[in-house]
Design a protein around this motif. Structure first.
Motif, PDB file in Angstrom:
ATOM      1  N   ARG A  43       5.985  -6.962   1.606  1.00 22.46           N
ATOM      2  CA  ARG A  43       6.613  -7.729   0.522  1.00 22.46           C
ATOM      3  C   ARG A  43       7.081  -6.806  -0.609  1.00 22.46           C
ATOM      4  O   ARG A  43       8.154  -7.012  -1.180  1.00 22.46           O
ATOM      5  N   LEU A  44       6.278  -5.781  -0.913  1.00 23.29           N
ATOM      6  CA  LEU A  44       6.703  -4.810  -1.921  1.00 23.29           C
ATOM      7  C   LEU A  44       7.945  -4.062  -1.458  1.00 23.29           C
ATOM      8  O   LEU A  44       8.883  -3.824  -2.245  1.00 23.29           O
TER       9      LEU A  44
ATOM     10  N   VAL B 273      -3.793  -1.424  -8.782  1.00 23.29           N
ATOM     11  CA  VAL B 273      -4.149  -1.934  -7.454  1.00 23.29           C
ATOM     12  C   VAL B 273      -5.670  -1.927  -7.404  1.00 23.29           C
ATOM     13  O   VAL B 273      -6.285  -0.888  -7.151  1.00 23.29           O
TER      14      VAL B 273
ATOM     15  N   ILE C  66       2.961 -10.953  -5.748  1.00 24.89           N
ATOM     16  CA  ILE C  66       2.489 -10.324  -4.511  1.00 24.89           C
ATOM     17  C   ILE C  66       0.995 -10.015  -4.597  1.00 24.89           C
ATOM     18  O   ILE C  66       0.321  -9.856  -3.584  1.00 24.89           O
ATOM     19  N   GLY C  67       0.474  -9.957  -5.822  1.00 23.52           N
ATOM     20  CA  GLY C  67      -0.965  -9.737  -5.981  1.00 23.52           C
ATOM     21  C   GLY C  67      -1.345  -8.592  -6.880  1.00 23.52           C
ATOM     22  O   GLY C  67      -2.530  -8.237  -6.986  1.00 23.52           O
TER      23      GLY C  67
ATOM     24  N   CYS D 277      -4.684  -2.819  -0.514  1.00 19.82           N
ATOM     25  CA  CYS D 277      -3.336  -3.359  -0.359  1.00 19.82           C
ATOM     26  C   CYS D 277      -3.144  -3.731   1.106  1.00 19.82           C
ATOM     27  O   CYS D 277      -3.185  -2.856   1.987  1.00 19.82           O
ATOM     28  N   THR D 278      -2.953  -4.976   1.390  1.00 23.76           N
ATOM     29  CA  THR D 278      -2.808  -5.413   2.780  1.00 23.76           C
ATOM     30  C   THR D 278      -1.445  -4.995   3.342  1.00 23.76           C
ATOM     31  O   THR D 278      -0.507  -4.694   2.593  1.00 23.76           O
TER      32      THR D 278
ATOM     33  N   THR E 142       0.608  -6.974   4.718  1.00 24.41           N
ATOM     34  CA  THR E 142       1.553  -8.012   4.281  1.00 24.41           C
ATOM     35  C   THR E 142       2.063  -7.711   2.875  1.00 24.41           C
ATOM     36  O   THR E 142       3.269  -7.849   2.592  1.00 24.41           O
ATOM     37  N   GLN E 143       1.183  -7.284   1.991  1.00 28.53           N
ATOM     38  CA  GLN E 143       1.608  -6.931   0.634  1.00 28.53           C
ATOM     39  C   GLN E 143       2.539  -5.725   0.649  1.00 28.53           C
ATOM     40  O   GLN E 143       3.512  -5.665  -0.115  1.00 28.53           O
TER      41      GLN E 143
END
Length: 551
Positions: free
Chosen positions: A344-345, A332, A384-385, A337-338, A340-341
């Motif tokens: 999603r995780l 990371v 997701i990033g 880590c937003t 939103t992320q």
């Protein structure tokens, strides 16, 4: 010449509570009103309005994980405590929604396996606390003079090579100390770590108390190190020389903490209040004697296990002790880590029945992945990033919160670290694998600059800009490390201009790669060079001398 006469040292008065409260502002405000009670005052504080809240009550809010964001206009950082860094999807989703609804969709993972949010407003605190409480989450003791988040190996109970599962001990300690009024009025913050990880990934060298798993005659227990810590006076922990059965951990932890918290000497000054100062004053042997006197019995002798050669952070894919299941550690970058992320995780983990663990180096681990879903899960996390197949530097580089949120920071942190890492990636590619960079915005060392392969601490230059403004720079710390290379870094280069710090880093690392012997570590390389030699390397003078043939 007349000989200088040394004045006799003034004898310090015997500490009393009256004297402590006279000299120590925080001890006085804790006495006037217990900080844990401020939770009951929040409706009244909201009615008063932020501008009317006393500075004392703002300090007391720290006991619920709240610090002023920068600038001090009514927004707060909130620290959510996660014992051992463990999170269910429901908990991660809840934090993500709080981030979305109240914190601008911003979040960051910390070096103590917490999650921090920013932009929290006083008016929203009742709803935020209720939302977190319903999910089994707490900010209690996230800051202030308390037992902070109890850390451990993130893959406790999952790793095939751990001696035994330390999760029950972490959870028992958290249940006992978190919110316990007897341990919410300590001289300063107190940091505990518990692990049976053979890699010692939880940094036992820099915690106030470190429980290190051992098995003796078939029975699980712990060796103990005490007195570690960084900040402005860094110290590596000392071996207490004992073995404590796992069932006896809580009474021994209490005795270690009580020995310190009841000695008024370490409440006189906030600057010298941490446990590490008492251990340095007494030595581990004398400290052990005091602990045993409090317990009423002698502890069994023991020794802390030897450290591994190098640090380890459990990134990558690994088979779990549970048959057919795997955990996967994802970098990371910068710990960012937003909300939103996070959501999603959490949705992804729910699909296959997994959980999350956070690491000391601000990375995330997904657990309990079935073998046949490894490819799809790792691909989804990348989407997701958080791709796994990136340069190691993105998982080994740590930067503190710093600007724009922290009132203590005097320079850029995460943005500057991003520039350094991206430059090193361009220049060295995979050759930078394993390099650990740690950057702090102030001396508090939240990002552990003292123990990085190369550590950075923001400062200001002596020169001023054209408009009289302060110019920014960094001190570079070398020779620090953990595990087999454990040592406190030394400030070898002072006030390096901010716009040049990536070039200094490049030159140091390039020379290390070019001149190292066999498997020589970067710490050893720095140790066998003098400060002057390293300064010449970093500034480019050594290169210039080589080109011109100068000696």
């Amino acid at each position: 010449m007349a000989k200088a006469v040394r004045r006799p040292r003034r004898e310090q008065p015997e500490p009393t509570w009256d004297l402590v409260r006279k000299r120590n502002y925080v001890e006085r405000l804790k006495h006037e009103k217990a900080p844990m009670e401020v939770i009951n005052d929040i409706p009244d504080l909201i009615d008063q309005g932020y501008e009317e809240i006393s500075e004392e009550d703002v300090v007391r809010l720290q006991w619920y994980g709240l610090y002023h964001d920068k600038p001090k206009v009514g927004h707060f950082m909130m620290r959510v405590k996660l014992p051992g860094g463990r999170l269910t999807p429901h908990k991660l989703r809840t934090i993500g929604r709080v981030s979305q609804d109240f914190g601008g969709d911003y979040g960051e993972l910390t070096t103590r396996q917490n999650i921090q949010l920013h932009g929290m407003k006083l008016n929203d605190l009742p709803e935020i606390f209720e939302t977190l409480n319903q999910a089994g989450l707490s900010t209690s003791g996230g800051c202030g003079d308390t037992v902070r988040n109890i850390t451990g190996c993130p893959v406790a109970g999952l790793a095939a090579d751990e001696l035994f599962n330390a999760r029950p001990v972490i959870e028992a300690a958290a249940d006992f100390f978190y919110g316990n009024p007897d341990y919410c009025d300590l001289p300063r913050k107190h940091k505990i770590t518990v692990s049976c990880c053979p890699n010692q990934c939880n940094a036992p060298e820099i915690n106030c108390i470190s429980l290190m798993g051992l098995v003796r005659e078939g029975s699980p227990g712990f060796a103990i190190r005490i007195g570690g810590g960084l900040s402005t006076w860094p110290r590596l922990s000392s071996d207490l020389g004992v073995f404590v059965p796992a069932d006896d951990v809580i009474p021994v932890l209490r005795a270690i903490i009580d020995t310190w918290k009841e000695d008024l000497k370490y409440r006189m000054s906030r600057v010298k209040a941490r446990l590490k100062f008492m251990v340095a004053d007494l030595g581990p042997e004398a400290y052990r004697e005091r602990v045993e006197a409090r317990l009423g019995y002698r502890l069994a002798d023991g020794a802390a296990p030897a450290p591994p050669e190098t640090e380890h952070d459990h990134t990558g894919i690994h088979e779990q002790v549970q048959e057919g299941r795997y955990y996967a550690g994802f970098p990371v970058f910068l710990g960012l880590c937003t909300g939103t992320q996070m959501i999603r995780l959490a949705d992804l983990a729910d699909e296959y029945g997994g959980e999350f663990r956070l690491t000391r180096r601000q990375n995330v681990i997904l657990t309990d992945i079935p073998e046949d879903k490894l490819e799809s899960v790792t691909g989804a996390v990348a989407g997701i990033g958080f791709p796994m197949d990136v340069n190691d530097l993105r998982g080994t580089s740590i930067a503190c919160t710093g600007e724009p949120f922290c009132n203590y920071s005097v320079g850029e942190t995460k943005t500057r670290m991003a520039e350094i890492v991206e430059h090193m990636e361009r220049v060295f590619g995979d050759k930078a694998r394993g390099l650990r960079l740690n950057l702090d915005g102030c001396p508090h060392a939240c990002a552990h600059h003292w123990i990085g392969d190369i550590g950075f601490q923001a400062t200001t230059l002596r020169e001023r800009g054209e408009g009289g403004e302060r110019l920014r720079g960094y001190d570079l710390f070398l020779r620090g490390g953990l595990s087999g290379q454990a040592g406190i870094g030394q400030p070898v280069l002072r006030r390096v201009p901010a716009e040049s710090v990536h070039l200094y880093t490049e030159r140091l690392f390039h020379t290390y790669l070019d001149q190292k012997t066999d498997d020589e570590t970067i710490q050893h390389f720095f140790h066998r060079h003098s400060d002057d030699e390293l300064s010449a390397i970093a500034t480019g003078l050594e290169v210039a001398a080589t080109v011109t043939g100068e000696e």
